[in-house]
Design a protein around this motif. Structure first.
Motif, mmCIF file in Angstrom:
data_model
loop_
_atom_site.group_PDB
_atom_site.id
_atom_site.type_symbol
_atom_site.label_atom_id
_atom_site.label_comp_id
_atom_site.label_asym_id
_atom_site.label_seq_id
_atom_site.Cartn_x
_atom_site.Cartn_y
_atom_site.Cartn_z
ATOM 1 N N ALA A 262 -41.602 -18.113 34.360
ATOM 2 C CA ALA A 262 -41.024 -17.651 33.105
ATOM 3 C C ALA A 262 -39.525 -17.899 33.161
ATOM 4 C CB ALA A 262 -41.294 -16.159 32.907
ATOM 5 N N VAL A 263 -38.979 -18.486 32.101
ATOM 6 C CA VAL A 263 -37.537 -18.717 32.046
ATOM 7 C C VAL A 263 -36.877 -17.467 31.468
ATOM 8 C CG1 VAL A 263 -35.698 -20.164 31.111
ATOM 9 C CG2 VAL A 263 -37.905 -21.187 31.709
ATOM 10 N N LYS A 264 -35.967 -16.905 32.230
ATOM 11 C CA LYS A 264 -35.283 -15.689 31.789
ATOM 12 C C LYS A 264 -33.971 -16.033 31.090
ATOM 13 C CE LYS A 264 -36.079 -11.928 32.184
ATOM 14 N NZ LYS A 264 -36.629 -10.920 31.223
ATOM 15 N N CYS A 265 -33.864 -15.599 29.835
ATOM 16 C CA CYS A 265 -32.591 -15.634 29.109
ATOM 17 C C CYS A 265 -31.849 -14.346 29.417
ATOM 18 C CB CYS A 265 -32.841 -15.724 27.604
ATOM 19 S SG CYS A 265 -33.047 -17.373 26.963
ATOM 20 N N TRP A 266 -30.634 -14.467 29.904
ATOM 21 C CA TRP A 266 -29.810 -13.286 30.126
ATOM 22 C C TRP A 266 -28.375 -13.627 29.767
ATOM 23 C CZ3 TRP A 266 -28.874 -12.006 36.009
ATOM 24 C CH2 TRP A 266 -28.576 -13.165 36.713
ATOM 25 N N TYR A 267 -27.503 -12.639 29.798
ATOM 26 C CA TYR A 267 -26.130 -12.853 29.356
ATOM 27 C C TYR A 267 -25.271 -13.363 30.496
ATOM 28 C CZ TYR A 267 -27.210 -10.778 24.903
ATOM 29 O OH TYR A 267 -27.757 -10.549 23.662
ATOM 30 N N GLN A 268 -24.457 -14.367 30.169
ATOM 31 C CA GLN A 268 -23.504 -14.929 31.115
ATOM 32 C C GLN A 268 -22.123 -14.921 30.484
ATOM 33 O OE1 GLN A 268 -24.845 -16.459 34.590
ATOM 34 N NE2 GLN A 268 -25.644 -14.564 33.725
ATOM 35 N N ALA A 269 -21.096 -15.036 31.347
ATOM 36 C CA ALA A 269 -19.716 -14.848 30.886
ATOM 37 C C ALA A 269 -19.155 -16.050 30.146
ATOM 38 C CB ALA A 269 -18.818 -14.505 32.071
ATOM 39 N N GLY A 270 -19.835 -17.186 30.192
ATOM 40 C CA GLY A 270 -19.347 -18.369 29.512
ATOM 41 C C GLY A 270 -20.203 -19.561 29.878
ATOM 42 N N ARG A 271 -19.667 -20.753 29.677
ATOM 43 C CA ARG A 271 -20.377 -21.985 30.027
ATOM 44 C C ARG A 271 -19.804 -22.607 31.293
ATOM 45 N NH1 ARG A 271 -23.908 -25.069 26.816
ATOM 46 N NH2 ARG A 271 -24.481 -24.098 24.846
ATOM 47 N N GLY A 272 -18.526 -22.964 31.295
ATOM 48 C CA GLY A 272 -17.907 -23.561 32.470
ATOM 49 C C GLY A 272 -17.625 -22.521 33.539
ATOM 50 N N ILE A 273 -17.241 -22.997 34.738
ATOM 51 C CA ILE A 273 -17.035 -22.069 35.856
ATOM 52 C C ILE A 273 -15.835 -21.153 35.648
ATOM 53 C CG2 ILE A 273 -18.146 -23.573 37.544
ATOM 54 C CD1 ILE A 273 -15.252 -24.331 38.437
ATOM 55 N N GLY A 274 -14.869 -21.590 34.844
ATOM 56 C CA GLY A 274 -13.718 -20.742 34.570
ATOM 57 C C GLY A 274 -13.747 -20.160 33.172
ATOM 58 N N ASP A 275 -14.870 -20.300 32.506
ATOM 59 C CA ASP A 275 -15.027 -19.809 31.134
ATOM 60 C C ASP A 275 -15.474 -18.359 31.203
ATOM 61 O OD1 ASP A 275 -15.390 -19.505 28.456
ATOM 62 O OD2 ASP A 275 -17.143 -20.800 28.305
ATOM 63 N N LEU A 276 -14.549 -17.451 31.001
ATOM 64 C CA LEU A 276 -14.822 -16.026 31.157
ATOM 65 C C LEU A 276 -14.565 -15.298 29.842
ATOM 66 C CD1 LEU A 276 -12.908 -15.633 34.531
ATOM 67 C CD2 LEU A 276 -15.369 -15.872 34.254
ATOM 68 N N GLY A 277 -14.990 -14.065 29.794
ATOM 69 C CA GLY A 277 -14.661 -13.227 28.649
ATOM 70 C C GLY A 277 -15.638 -13.289 27.501
ATOM 71 N N GLN A 278 -16.732 -14.061 27.647
ATOM 72 C CA GLN A 278 -17.735 -14.094 26.592
ATOM 73 C C GLN A 278 -18.997 -13.379 27.076
ATOM 74 O OE1 GLN A 278 -17.949 -17.801 24.227
ATOM 75 N NE2 GLN A 278 -16.862 -18.755 25.940
ATOM 76 N N ARG A 279 -19.962 -13.268 26.192
ATOM 77 C CA ARG A 279 -21.298 -12.783 26.558
ATOM 78 C C ARG A 279 -22.289 -13.673 25.820
ATOM 79 N NH1 ARG A 279 -22.058 -7.887 29.531
ATOM 80 N NH2 ARG A 279 -20.002 -7.134 30.139
#
Length: 712
Positions: A262-279
């Motif tokens: 099963a592919v789990k969708c969960w929240y991550q902080a961004g796309r790139g490795i330094g991409d922070l501050g998002q959900r």
């Protein structure tokens, strides 16, 4: 053909960049207005600068500045408000309104054909949205160059929710049409596995494949993936997958060679490795127990089961991971039944591992999906086993692997300390994904080193030079320091050669440049005097500073073919990393950048960073202020939990194995002469002319298969 120059002042720096317009595919005219911004990020210190102030991210186009091309500056300065208003209207407002209008019309057309009671309900929802759109259009129509600055942000802010609602209604109408007005409990989608288009749990898929079956082609011994998704019109409980044996005549391909996840969708902080501050809701994990991770969509938060058998869940999306100190993740051995909530999508992933010696042919079977109170649904599954085996890749695949065996034998849920069980599981996982020579971070401890090598060898890691970060060069300067380095390197070299390894590479100072890199010359020479070689991550200035001494530069970023020529000119190899770093949830990106494109650039191998790097806690993407964790496979108590991006990397390796097989077939056909030689020349021309940076890689794979068979 861009040109750039930079300089430093006492308290500032400046950069000048010249970009030919033909490189941008456009020209300019008097009075032309472009929207744009210039942005700068210093990730380690969390410093961000922009020419035009933005609200949240560098991609905040609503707040981009305006670039006006003019020969009359005075005239432009008197028309700033008019220019700004016109640019906003043409560049943002009108396209956004048109997008909403198109979605509303598409939803209406679909709703007009809906059956039963759902049709008037749907049309009523569309009518309400259309009324809100007309009201906003009327308000926006009152904007002028004189008043838009006071009202623009508020009115434009009302447009974004309308865009979202229009898109949702369009999806809703399509869903109802596909499920007989919602009478059918579910709908199935087959999509590409190796794509960066995300199958989100809260969205109706936009680009399913027209194929009526799950189909894949693979060689004996190869891993290959397929994926499908289930959209639940109403809640589906105890969703189960059953895979039947596949048959080709009297020959059977057992269902046991296919692993479902099963592919789990969960929240991550961004796309790139330094991409922070998002959900960002992100499909990533490949789980057997979907309930290992729970997602709160309202709070945009992730929760993980505290320990095996526990009913306690821990928030793994806080800025502090101290609550995860006792977290013990363990996945199930087989895919467990799961629940798909109403109006959500669940993606499933199938990884087939074709047994060695399987006869060629088209094997057919079924994947049966069932749920409580719902008649089972069957998806045809066809696996074409190809009539050849794959050669070893023409590129060497390594990866920065930070894990080390701990003195007390206890593991951790991190990239660092590993139990023997964890270490063995990760070594087998690396080999299964084509990485046969990961780096070695283990320090010099003969007991632990011996055990580490035993585990690696049991996984199939033999016959390659050892890439050691447990032994580094540093930058020694005095005779005593250089002598100590030579002795340390000789100790390592004696140890690895005694185990049958053909050599040792010692790591320089990571990502050094300028004077810092130049200061390592004596150390690199000392390593050579001890009989070993040097490798290290580096940048564009390396060749002029240490190019004669650095045996294997690990080039950062997009591979530059000219750098490969330089390295080869002095008899050295060159590898690539950080294109991008590991952990970006984009399977197609890793497949493309570390596969055929890397080969075309003339590189010798890949060594991306890193299989795992826990900047704080590996399972929490929100607890570090500099970087997102780099993760290809998540550490668990008893092994690893895979990701879709890691599957993309494996496809890169397999693309290069198909390439190696094709090149062998070309060489054999050229020697045979005649028609086979003509076909071999055509294959070489096709390889030379194909742009692997932009080509459809599934189509490229199919063409390589066709040509291999043709040349046999």
């Amino acid at each position: 053909e861009w040109a750039a120059a930079a300089s430093k002042g006492p308290d500032y720096w400046e950069l000048e960049v010249a970009v030919p317009f033909d490189q941008l595919g456009t020209g300019i005219a008097e009075g032309a207005v472009w929207s744009g911004n210039v942005s700068r990020a210093r990730w380690l210190k969390r410093e961000y600068s922009t020419w035009s102030p933005i609200k949240r991210t560098f991609h905040d186009t609503a707040n981009f500045g305006r670039i006006v091309f003019t020969s009359d500056l005075e005239a432009v300065e008197g028309r700033i408000d008019e220019i700004e208003f016109t640019a906003l209207k043409a560049g943002l407002l009108e396209p956004a309104l048109a997008e909403v209008e198109q979605s509303v019309q598409a939803a209406r057309r679909t709703a007009d054909a809906l059956p039963g009671a759902c049709r008037p309900r749907m049309l009523q929802s569309i009518l309400r949205l259309d009324g809100r759109l007309r009201n906003l259009q009327a308000r926006l129509a009152t904007l002028t160059p004189d008043n838009f600055r006071e009202q623009w942000a508020r009115l434009y802010g009302r447009l974004e929710p309308l865009r979202f609602e229009a898109s949702r209604l369009q999806d809703e109408a399509v869903m109802l049409a596909a499920t007989d007005g919602g009478e059918r409990p579910w709908n199935f989608f087959i999509t590409r596995a190796m794509t960066n288009e995300r199958m989100l749990s809260d969205r109706w898929p936009r680009t399913p494949l027209p194929a009526p079956e799950l189909a894949l082609a693979a060689c004996p011994g190869e891993y290959e993936s397929a994926t499908f998704s289930v959209y639940a019109v109403r809640e589906l409980r105890n969703v189960r997958l059953s895979i039947e044996d596949l048959a080709c005549g009297a020959t059977v391909l057992p269902a046991s060679c296919i692993e479902p996840y099963a592919v789990k969708c969960w929240y991550q902080a961004g796309r790139g490795i330094g991409d922070l501050g998002q959900r960002l809701l992100t499909p990533e994990l490949l789980l057997k127990d979907d309930d290992l991770v729970r997602v709160d969509y309202r709070r945009q938060a992730n929760f993980v089961r505290a320990r095996p058998g526990s009913s306690e869940y821990l928030d793994c999306s806080l800025k502090d991971s101290s609550n995860l100190a006792e977290f013990v993740p363990r996945d199930a051995e087989t895919l467990l039944p799961l629940t798909v909530p109403e109006r959500t999508l669940k993606q499933f992933w199938l990884t087939a591992h074709i047994p060695e010696g399987t006869p060629a042919g088209a094997y057919e079977g079924r994947v049966v999906v069932s749920a409580d109170g719902v008649p089972p649904e069957s998806l045809p599954l066809r696996i074409t086993v190809l009539p050849f085996t794959l050669a070893e890749p023409v590129l060497e695949y390594s990866i920065y692997y930070r894990g080390v065996l701990t003195p007390d034998g206890r593991g951790s849920i991190s990239s660092e300390g590993k139990s023997e069980q964890q270490y063995a599981a990760e070594m087998h996982d690396l080999v299964a994904h084509g990485v046969v020579n990961p780096t070695l971070y283990q320090g010099y401890n003969e007991r632990l080193l011996t055990r580490a090598f035993e585990i690696r060898e049991a996984a199939g890691m033999t016959g390659k030079p050892v890439m050691s970060l447990g032994c580094g060069t540093g930058a020694p300067q005095t005779p005593q320091e250089l002598t100590a380095l030579r002795e340390r390197v000789k100790q390592w070299l004696d140890f690895v050669t005694a185990r049958g390894y053909p050599g040792l590479y010692v790591y320089g100072i990571d990502e050094a440049s300028g004077d810092r890199l130049k200061a390592e010359r004596d150390a690199f020479a000392a390593v050579h005097e001890a009989g070993a070689k040097v490798f290290v991550a580096c940048y564009k200035d390396y060749f002029g500073l240490v190019g004669d001494l650095l045996d294997m530069p690990i080039w950062a970023g997009r591979p530059d073919a000219a750098e490969a020529v330089k390295a080869h000119s002095v008899g050295h190899r060159i590898f690539n990393y950080a294109h991008p770093q590991c952990g970006v949830e984009e399977p197609e990106t890793y497949r493309r950048n570390f596969g055929l494109f890397l080969w075309k650039a003339g590189y010798d191998g890949a060594m991306d960073y890193a299989y795992q790097h826990s900047f704080t806690h590996e399972w929490n993407d929100f607890d570090n202020q500099s970087y997102r964790d780099h993760t290809m496979a998540y550490p668990a108590e008893n092994g690893v939990i895979g990701t879709i991006q890691w599957e993309g990397f494996r496809e890169a390796v397999d693309d290069v194995r198909y390439l190696a097989t094709l090149l062998q077939a070309v060489d054999a056909a050229k020697s045979a002469g005649g028609e086979r030689a003509r076909r071999a020349a055509a294959a070489e021309q096709w390889l030379a002319e194909t742009d692997f940076e932009t080509a459809d890689l599934d189509a490229v794979r199919a063409e390589m298969i066709r040509r291999i068979i043709e040349l046999r």
